[in-house]
Design a protein around this motif. Structure first.
Motif, PDB file in Angstrom:
ATOM      1  N   GLY A 181      26.188  41.049  37.431  1.00 38.52           N
ATOM      2  CA  GLY A 181      27.530  40.528  37.675  1.00 38.52           C
ATOM      3  C   GLY A 181      27.708  40.055  39.109  1.00 38.52           C
ATOM      4  O   GLY A 181      28.249  38.969  39.364  1.00 38.52           O
ATOM      5  N   THR A 182      27.242  40.863  40.063  1.00 34.96           N
ATOM      6  CA  THR A 182      27.340  40.481  41.477  1.00 34.96           C
ATOM      7  C   THR A 182      26.490  39.253  41.772  1.00 34.96           C
ATOM      8  O   THR A 182      26.899  38.357  42.523  1.00 34.96           O
ATOM      9  CB  THR A 182      26.895  41.663  42.362  1.00 34.96           C
ATOM     10  OG1 THR A 182      27.689  42.814  42.055  1.00 34.96           O
ATOM     11  CG2 THR A 182      27.059  41.323  43.832  1.00 34.96           C
ATOM     12  N   ALA A 185      28.331  36.251  40.459  1.00 30.45           N
ATOM     13  CA  ALA A 185      29.501  35.969  41.301  1.00 30.45           C
ATOM     14  C   ALA A 185      29.077  35.248  42.580  1.00 30.45           C
ATOM     15  O   ALA A 185      29.732  34.300  43.025  1.00 30.45           O
ATOM     16  CB  ALA A 185      30.230  37.262  41.632  1.00 30.45           C
ATOM     17  N   ASP A 190      31.735  32.457  37.939  1.00 33.18           N
ATOM     18  CA  ASP A 190      32.781  33.474  37.885  1.00 33.18           C
ATOM     19  C   ASP A 190      33.078  33.970  36.472  1.00 33.18           C
ATOM     20  O   ASP A 190      33.368  35.149  36.279  1.00 33.18           O
ATOM     21  CB  ASP A 190      34.073  32.939  38.518  1.00 33.18           C
ATOM     22  CG  ASP A 190      33.947  32.802  40.027  1.00 33.18           C
ATOM     23  OD1 ASP A 190      32.936  33.291  40.574  1.00 33.18           O
ATOM     24  OD2 ASP A 190      34.843  32.217  40.652  1.00 33.18           O
ATOM     25  N   GLU A 194      32.661  37.788  35.733  1.00 35.39           N
ATOM     26  CA  GLU A 194      33.836  38.622  35.435  1.00 35.39           C
ATOM     27  C   GLU A 194      33.597  39.524  34.231  1.00 35.39           C
ATOM     28  O   GLU A 194      33.965  40.709  34.249  1.00 35.39           O
ATOM     29  CB  GLU A 194      35.058  37.733  35.190  1.00 35.39           C
ATOM     30  CG  GLU A 194      36.320  38.535  34.901  1.00 35.39           C
ATOM     31  CD  GLU A 194      37.506  37.673  34.552  1.00 35.39           C
ATOM     32  OE1 GLU A 194      38.478  38.218  33.994  1.00 35.39           O
ATOM     33  OE2 GLU A 194      37.457  36.448  34.812  1.00 35.39           O
ATOM     34  N   LEU A 197      31.228  42.376  35.385  1.00 35.77           N
ATOM     35  CA  LEU A 197      31.864  43.269  36.359  1.00 35.77           C
ATOM     36  C   LEU A 197      32.993  44.066  35.714  1.00 35.77           C
ATOM     37  O   LEU A 197      33.216  45.231  36.061  1.00 35.77           O
ATOM     38  CB  LEU A 197      32.383  42.459  37.550  1.00 35.77           C
ATOM     39  CG  LEU A 197      31.305  41.769  38.396  1.00 35.77           C
ATOM     40  CD1 LEU A 197      31.947  40.904  39.474  1.00 35.77           C
ATOM     41  CD2 LEU A 197      30.382  42.803  39.040  1.00 35.77           C
ATOM     42  N   LEU A 198      33.702  43.443  34.773  1.00 35.93           N
ATOM     43  CA  LEU A 198      34.772  44.156  34.070  1.00 35.93           C
ATOM     44  C   LEU A 198      34.188  45.276  33.203  1.00 35.93           C
ATOM     45  O   LEU A 198      34.744  46.382  33.139  1.00 35.93           O
ATOM     46  CB  LEU A 198      35.564  43.179  33.207  1.00 35.93           C
ATOM     47  CG  LEU A 198      36.795  43.743  32.479  1.00 35.93           C
ATOM     48  CD1 LEU A 198      37.773  44.354  33.473  1.00 35.93           C
ATOM     49  CD2 LEU A 198      37.474  42.641  31.670  1.00 35.93           C
ATOM     50  N   LEU A 214      35.006  42.381  41.826  1.00 34.02           N
ATOM     51  CA  LEU A 214      35.926  41.957  40.770  1.00 34.02           C
ATOM     52  C   LEU A 214      37.352  41.889  41.306  1.00 34.02           C
ATOM     53  O   LEU A 214      38.095  40.939  41.015  1.00 34.02           O
ATOM     54  CB  LEU A 214      35.840  42.941  39.596  1.00 34.02           C
ATOM     55  CG  LEU A 214      36.731  42.647  38.394  1.00 34.02           C
ATOM     56  CD1 LEU A 214      36.322  41.342  37.713  1.00 34.02           C
ATOM     57  CD2 LEU A 214      36.681  43.805  37.394  1.00 34.02           C
ATOM     58  N   TYR A 218      39.763  38.579  41.458  1.00 30.23           N
ATOM     59  CA  TYR A 218      41.116  38.513  40.914  1.00 30.23           C
ATOM     60  C   TYR A 218      42.123  38.115  41.999  1.00 30.23           C
ATOM     61  O   TYR A 218      43.036  37.320  41.752  1.00 30.23           O
ATOM     62  CB  TYR A 218      41.514  39.862  40.325  1.00 30.23           C
ATOM     63  CG  TYR A 218      40.864  40.202  39.004  1.00 30.23           C
ATOM     64  CD1 TYR A 218      40.558  39.211  38.080  1.00 30.23           C
ATOM     65  CD2 TYR A 218      40.561  41.521  38.681  1.00 30.23           C
ATOM     66  CE1 TYR A 218      39.966  39.527  36.862  1.00 30.23           C
ATOM     67  CE2 TYR A 218      39.969  41.846  37.460  1.00 30.23           C
ATOM     68  CZ  TYR A 218      39.682  40.844  36.561  1.00 30.23           C
ATOM     69  OH  TYR A 218      39.105  41.168  35.358  1.00 30.23           O
ATOM     70  N   ALA A 230      41.766  46.676  39.630  1.00 31.53           N
ATOM     71  CA  ALA A 230      40.367  46.743  40.049  1.00 31.53           C
ATOM     72  C   ALA A 230      40.232  47.467  41.392  1.00 31.53           C
ATOM     73  O   ALA A 230      39.274  48.217  41.607  1.00 31.53           O
ATOM     74  CB  ALA A 230      39.773  45.337  40.140  1.00 31.53           C
TER      75      ALA A 230
END
Length: 362
Positions: A181-182, A185, A190, A194, A197-198, A214, A218, A230
């Motif tokens: 996820g990182t 990003a 994105d 997202e 990461l969510l 995250l 946002y 978050a």
């Protein structure tokens, strides 16, 4: 490296534990106290560094991993001493001693050679993880660290391959979700980032840095309620000082956007308790104090921001405004001159400089 009840490594681990327990029982029955001590020290320290009983964290475990090796060496040595004593009662004891000493020398030489070869593995995480993955190809942490190293080296295809492999081993691993996820990003993907990461944030063991990414995502998209959630989740995940401070800054930004200045000010002060060198916390605390008409306090925070982030256009502009508001026109003009020199295309700075110099031109 067992990952499920059906994993063969689980059976191997259970058999090894039973063998260790049997060795301990035998040593106690025979009165071999040194052997028993070595077995107990190995079992206790291995349970500690493997995070089986008490969670001490991966980094700390790696630094203590020599302890089980030390205990196992004691155990092996205590078993070899009686063997050496028995050899002295055999025919031609001097020959047996020579053979034993030769075998020991060969063992030491082999270990020394292996150590010399392994020195190259420590050049970087790329090489070190290659070695680790030869032994533990399904180790999620090793796969993620290897992926991170490949990404930093510019090998994006290889990096993505290792991230995907880690998720294939453990699809629910918060560490693997955070890693990929990182990575996505940072590459500007994105939407995909997202989702991962969510999932990490909603897991039972969220990774603070990833959840903070995250929250910042946002916040950038002005999705304030989600950013607040978050940031709260980051704080619940026991982050380090820097991440905790940034999470507080995110909370403060949300409150400031809502017009809740007092709540925002509280968050920025908490952020500075966590990390006194957080420039964003100083700057935004200055904005809060401005809103409360405390221009002296605001100026102090803008100076701190400039010290921590030299040349930041927003900090310089805010400082010049505060100095002008306090009637310190000469200082305001000097600050604006610096702003103009560093950021000649910054329109608010040029306008402020014009306003400050206009009376002199008349």
């Amino acid at each position: 490296m067992a990952v499920s009840a059906s994993d063969p490594w689980l059976l191997v681990s259970l058999l090894a534990a039973l063998a260790l327990a049997g060795l301990l029982a035998w040593a106690l029955a025979k009165g071999f106290r040194t052997t028993a001590f070595g077995v107990l020290a190995f079992a206790f320290s291995y349970c500690l560094v493997s995070n089986v009983i008490v969670l001490i964290g991966t980094n700390m475990a790696e630094r203590l991993f020599f302890v089980p090796s030390w205990a196992l060496s004691i155990t092996v040595a205590s078993l070899l001493v009686p063997v050496a004593g028995a050899g002295s009662r055999l025919p031609k004891p001097r020959a047996w001693k020579t053979i034993g000493a030769s075998l020991l020398a060969v063992l030491v030489a082999a270990l020394a050679a292996r150590t010399w070869v392994r020195i190259g593995d420590w050049r970087s995480n790329r090489y070190l993880m290659d070695s680790v993955l030869k032994c533990y190809p399904r180790n999620v942490k090793a796969l993620i660290v290897k992926a991170d190293a490949e990404a930093r080296a510019g090998y994006q295809g290889l990096a993505r391959q290792f991230y995907d492999e880690a998720l294939g081993v453990r699809p629910d691993s918060s560490y693997a979700l955070a890693g990929l996820g990182t990575y996505l990003a940072d590459r500007g993907e994105d939407g995909a980032a997202e989702r991962l990461l969510l999932a990490c944030a909603r897991s039972s063991e969220p990774i603070p840095g990833a959840v903070l990414s995250l929250a910042l995502m946002y916040l950038k998209g002005q999705r304030y309620e989600e950013a607040l959630w978050a940031a709260d989740r980051t704080l619940q995940a026991r982050p380090g000082f820097s991440d905790a401070a940034t999470a507080r800054v995110v909370r403060g930004e949300v409150f400031l956007a809502r017009g809740e200045v007092a709540a925002a000010q509280k968050e920025y002060r908490l952020a500075l308790e966590e990390d006194p060198e957080n420039s964003a916390a100083h700057y935004n605390l200055g904005r809060c104090l401005e809103a409360l008409d405390d221009w002296e306090g605001a100026l102090k925070e803008y100076k701190a921001t400039e010290r921590l982030a030299p040349g930041d256009e927003d900090a310089l502009y805010a400082r010049a405004q505060a100095e002008a508001r306090l009637g310190r026109l000469e200082q305001a003009l000097q600050t604006t001159e610096r702003l103009k020199a560093l950021h000649p295309d910054f329109i608010p700075g040029r306008k402020l400089w014009t306003d400050l110099t206009r009376p002199k031109e008349r």
